[in-house]
Design an enzyme around this catalytic site. Structure first.
Site, PDB file in Angstrom:
ATOM      1  N   THR A  95       0.773  -1.267   0.129  1.00 59.24           N
ATOM      2  CA  THR A  95       0.000   0.079  -0.152  1.00 59.24           C
ATOM      3  C   THR A  95       0.927   1.140   0.155  1.00 59.24           C
ATOM      4  OG1 THR A  95      -1.691  -1.249   1.410  1.00 59.24           O
ATOM      5  CG2 THR A  95      -2.058   1.014   1.028  1.00 59.24           C
ATOM      6  N   TYR A  96       1.748   1.133   0.909  1.00 56.51           N
ATOM      7  CA  TYR A  96       2.678   2.346   1.039  1.00 56.51           C
ATOM      8  C   TYR A  96       3.485   2.475  -0.643  1.00 56.51           C
ATOM      9  CZ  TYR A  96       6.895   5.154   2.285  1.00 56.51           C
ATOM     10  OH  TYR A  96       7.812   6.002   2.419  1.00 56.51           O
TER      11      TYR A  96
END
Length: 367
Positions: free
Chosen positions: A228-229
């Site tokens: 996600t990051y």
């Protein structure tokens, strides 16, 4: 004749060894830089002075930048830094203040103690603090009004706040964790950029600079454990490229708006910094490599990047700490010269210096 032959052989051997070292370092810089790209992170939270218990991490910039040198810059234009209660954001603030700039720092947590520490250490500039949740549009709008009230003119807005959600596979994260990372890292940058652009467009005769912090995944490499990051950071270069075109050329089919002030948008890459964002959930193997080879202290990163930020004049600029030259040098020192890490021991533990305070993950307190 024997001596001559021996000398020629020795010379050839020396040349071959030099070429081998160069080749190995070049290969390492190419291959390992790609590997390490998956770990390079922004941190929200120098070259170092001589290490002793009392000054192990003291920046050298205060002595180098005094009030007289600060007057040579346009320090009337203030600075806004999000995610600055600690880490590299806190260190950025100190570097700007050393140069005579007034700074607004904000964080989702209270920044009062951080501001007091900055005031004590960096008397050349003033610091103002407020709480701000960058994932909330109204909170960021309030930050913009607060900054205008305290600074008057805003010359630099640094979108530094970021979270990684923990080092876990995507399937192990909750929907709330995924949402938080996207809202802080992507929506937070969009909100901050929009507010800053609106303010800077109305500052007659002033060029305002917005710096969006990139990190792991920005170049498209996989970021296992930080999917996600990495996805949020991958989107920021596209945002910057789009805004540069809009600011310089406008949008096709619409009349280009002329503004009183000039706005520029840039990318900022602090690389790997020893903060909670980097060390939390890390393993001894990760701490030995790549952290022990490439990661730096917040003060070192800020001391390198702030002058580069101030020197940026072209829209769409890119400012980075881990340049190719720096990566190559660090690989050469570690793998060819066998130089030990100053911060990570052979077992992958953070080296804790006397007189400094560290938390359970090995993160050093900055104040």
């Amino acid at each position: 004749e024997d001596d001559t032959s021996y000398a020629r052989t020795a010379h050839k051997s020396k040349m071959a060894r030099s070429k081998a070292i160069f080749l190995v370092s070049a290969i390492l810089s190419t291959v390992l830089a790609g590997v390490c790209q998956g770990f390079i992170s922004n941190n929200n939270n120098r070259v170092l002075a001589v290490k002793s218990p009392s000054n192990a991490f003291v920046s050298t910039s205060t002595a180098r930048w005094n009030a007289a040198s600060a007057l040579q810059m346009n320090t009337a234009n203030g600075v806004v830094i999000t995610g600055a209660a600690g880490g590299v954001g806190f260190a950025y603030a100190g570097e700007f203040m050393d140069r005579g700039y007034n700074v607004v720092i904000c964080d989702v947590r209270d920044c009062g103690v951080a501001a007091a520490a900055l005031t004590q250490r960096h008397p050349n500039g003033n610091v103002y603090h407020t709480k701000c949740d960058v994932s909330d549009a109204k909170s960021v709008e309030k930050l913009g009004k607060f900054a205008q009230d305290k600074l008057g003119t805003i010359g630099y807005w640094i979108n530094n706040a970021g979270v990684n959600g923990g080092r876990r596979a995507l399937k192990e994260l909750t929907m709330g964790q995924v949402e938080m990372v996207v809202k802080v890292n992507l929506m937070g940058v969009l909100f901050g950029t929009k507010v800053a652009m609106d303010i800077m467009a109305n500052q007659a005769g002033v060029t305002g600079h917005i710096f969006n912090t990139v990190g792991s995944g920005v170049k498209g490499g996989g970021t296992p454990g930080y999917a996600t990051y990495g996805a949020t950071k991958r989107g920021l270069p596209q945002l910057t490229a789009s805004l540069v075109k809009e600011l310089d050329e406008g949008v096709q089919g619409y009349e280009k708006e002329e503004t009183a002030g000039t706005v520029q948008v840039h990318s900022l890459s602090p690389g790997m910094v020893f903060t909670k964002l980097l060390l939390d959930d890390s393993t001894p193997e990760l701490r030995k490599f790549p952290f022990g080879v490439l990661a730096a202290q917040p003060e070192e990163v800020a001391e390198d990047l702030v002058p580069k930020i101030l020197a940026t004049t072209e829209n769409g600029g890119s400012v980075e700490f881990l340049t190719t030259d720096r990566i190559l040098t660090k690989f050469f020192e570690r793998f060819i010269l066998q130089k030990k890490s100053e911060y990570i021991d052979d077992d992958g533990n953070v080296i804790q210096y006397p007189g400094e305070q560290y938390d359970a993950t090995g993160v050093r307190a900055l104040y």
